[in-house]
Design a protein around this motif. Structure first.
Motif, short mmCIF file in Angstrom:
data_model
loop_
_atom_site.label_atom_id
_atom_site.label_comp_id
_atom_site.label_asym_id
_atom_site.label_seq_id
_atom_site.Cartn_x
_atom_site.Cartn_y
_atom_site.Cartn_z
N GLU A 36 1.05 -1.71 -6.55
CA GLU A 36 2.22 -0.98 -6.06
C GLU A 36 2.06 -0.41 -4.65
OE1 GLU A 36 3.99 1.50 -9.32
OE2 GLU A 36 2.12 0.88 -10.28
N VAL A 37 0.82 -0.23 -4.20
CA VAL A 37 0.57 0.36 -2.89
C VAL A 37 -0.31 -0.56 -2.05
CG1 VAL A 37 0.81 2.72 -3.76
CG2 VAL A 37 -1.45 1.69 -3.62
N ALA A 38 -0.24 -0.37 -0.73
CA ALA A 38 -1.05 -1.16 0.18
C ALA A 38 -1.64 -0.24 1.25
CB ALA A 38 -0.21 -2.25 0.84
N GLN A 39 -2.85 -0.59 1.67
CA GLN A 39 -3.48 0.17 2.74
C GLN A 39 -3.23 -0.54 4.07
OE1 GLN A 39 -7.75 0.65 2.46
NE2 GLN A 39 -7.68 2.49 3.71
N MET A 40 -2.82 0.24 5.04
CA MET A 40 -2.56 -0.27 6.37
C MET A 40 -3.89 -0.41 7.12
SD MET A 40 0.65 -0.35 5.89
CE MET A 40 1.20 -0.92 7.48
N PRO A 41 -3.93 -1.18 8.20
CA PRO A 41 -5.18 -1.35 8.97
C PRO A 41 -5.77 -0.04 9.49
CG PRO A 41 -3.59 -3.01 9.62
CD PRO A 41 -2.87 -2.05 8.71
N ASP A 42 -4.93 0.96 9.72
CA ASP A 42 -5.42 2.24 10.25
C ASP A 42 -5.86 3.22 9.15
OD1 ASP A 42 -2.99 3.06 9.17
OD2 ASP A 42 -2.17 3.80 11.07
N GLY A 43 -5.81 2.78 7.88
CA GLY A 43 -6.27 3.62 6.78
C GLY A 43 -5.18 4.36 6.04
N ARG A 44 -3.94 4.29 6.54
CA ARG A 44 -2.83 4.94 5.84
C ARG A 44 -2.38 4.06 4.68
NH1 ARG A 44 1.60 5.83 10.10
NH2 ARG A 44 0.92 3.74 10.63
N TRP A 45 -1.65 4.66 3.74
CA TRP A 45 -1.17 3.96 2.55
C TRP A 45 0.34 4.07 2.46
CZ3 TRP A 45 -4.35 1.60 -1.18
CH2 TRP A 45 -5.72 1.74 -0.97
N MET A 46 0.95 3.03 1.86
CA MET A 46 2.39 3.06 1.63
C MET A 46 2.72 2.21 0.41
SD MET A 46 3.86 0.55 4.63
CE MET A 46 5.55 0.89 4.21
N LEU A 47 3.94 2.38 -0.08
CA LEU A 47 4.41 1.56 -1.20
C LEU A 47 4.67 0.16 -0.69
CD1 LEU A 47 6.99 3.92 -2.95
CD2 LEU A 47 4.65 3.42 -3.67
N LYS A 48 4.29 -0.84 -1.45
CA LYS A 48 4.50 -2.23 -1.05
C LYS A 48 5.98 -2.54 -0.92
CE LYS A 48 0.28 -4.40 -2.67
NZ LYS A 48 -0.31 -5.41 -3.57
N ARG A 49 6.80 -1.95 -1.77
CA ARG A 49 8.24 -2.26 -1.69
C ARG A 49 8.87 -1.77 -0.40
NH1 ARG A 49 11.31 2.33 -3.02
NH2 ARG A 49 10.15 3.94 -4.13
N LEU A 50 8.23 -0.85 0.30
CA LEU A 50 8.75 -0.35 1.57
C LEU A 50 8.27 -1.18 2.74
CD1 LEU A 50 8.39 3.50 1.02
CD2 LEU A 50 10.41 2.08 0.72
N MET A 51 7.40 -2.17 2.49
CA MET A 51 6.84 -2.99 3.58
C MET A 51 7.80 -4.10 4.00
SD MET A 51 2.89 -3.23 2.38
CE MET A 51 2.31 -4.02 3.86
N LEU A 52 8.82 -4.35 3.22
CA LEU A 52 9.71 -5.48 3.52
C LEU A 52 10.51 -5.26 4.77
CD1 LEU A 52 10.95 -6.10 -0.11
CD2 LEU A 52 9.13 -7.27 1.11
N HIS B 222 2.75 11.02 -9.49
CA HIS B 222 2.93 11.96 -8.38
C HIS B 222 2.64 11.27 -7.04
CE1 HIS B 222 3.76 15.84 -10.24
NE2 HIS B 222 2.78 15.63 -11.11
N ILE B 223 1.55 10.51 -7.01
CA ILE B 223 1.17 9.82 -5.77
C ILE B 223 2.24 8.81 -5.37
CG2 ILE B 223 -0.49 8.18 -4.77
CD1 ILE B 223 -2.66 9.67 -6.44
N LEU B 224 2.74 8.04 -6.32
CA LEU B 224 3.79 7.07 -6.02
C LEU B 224 5.06 7.76 -5.52
CD1 LEU B 224 3.33 4.61 -9.01
CD2 LEU B 224 2.70 4.23 -6.61
N ARG B 225 5.40 8.90 -6.10
CA ARG B 225 6.59 9.64 -5.66
C ARG B 225 6.38 10.17 -4.24
NH1 ARG B 225 7.19 14.41 -4.99
NH2 ARG B 225 5.57 15.08 -6.43
N ILE B 226 5.18 10.73 -3.98
CA ILE B 226 4.88 11.25 -2.64
C ILE B 226 5.00 10.13 -1.60
CG2 ILE B 226 2.99 12.11 -1.18
CD1 ILE B 226 2.14 13.82 -3.67
N LEU B 227 4.45 8.96 -1.91
CA LEU B 227 4.55 7.84 -0.97
C LEU B 227 5.99 7.36 -0.84
CD1 LEU B 227 1.36 5.79 -1.90
CD2 LEU B 227 1.78 7.07 0.22
N GLY B 228 6.75 7.40 -1.93
CA GLY B 228 8.14 6.98 -1.88
C GLY B 228 9.01 7.92 -1.06
N GLU B 229 8.67 9.19 -1.02
CA GLU B 229 9.44 10.17 -0.26
C GLU B 229 9.04 10.22 1.21
OE1 GLU B 229 8.76 13.83 -2.35
OE2 GLU B 229 10.15 13.31 -3.96
N ALA B 230 7.87 9.68 1.53
CA ALA B 230 7.37 9.73 2.91
C ALA B 230 8.16 8.78 3.80
CB ALA B 230 5.89 9.37 2.94
#
Length: 69
Positions: free
Chosen positions: A53-69, A7-15
């Motif tokens: 699969e996920v990474a934390q940004m410097p400001d504390g937010r999270w995202m999927l690593k595959r979207l960081m490219l 669920h968490i991975l899907r939520i991050l993927g849809e964001a």
């Protein structure tokens, strides 16, 4: 039935932007209204367990690593 991690991975993927743990918690709890509410602490613990699969940004937010490219 999907796991909480799925669920968490899907939520991050849809964001469209990285999300704070509190935002992920709110979205997950909104979807899973029949079950017990999750805390932000529980969500952070899950996110740390998904470190491949996920990474934390410097400001504390999270995202999927595959979207960081």
């Amino acid at each position: 039935m999907p796991t909480h991690e799925e669920h968490i991975l899907r939520i991050l993927g849809e964001a469209t932007d990285p999300l704070f743990p509190s935002e992920i918690t709110d979205r997950l709890n909104h979807e899973l209204v029949a079950g017990a509410a999750y805390t932000t602490t529980e969500i952070v613990s899950c996110l740390k367990g998904l470190s491949e699969e996920v990474a934390q940004m410097p400001d504390g937010r999270w995202m999927l690593k595959r979207l960081m490219l």
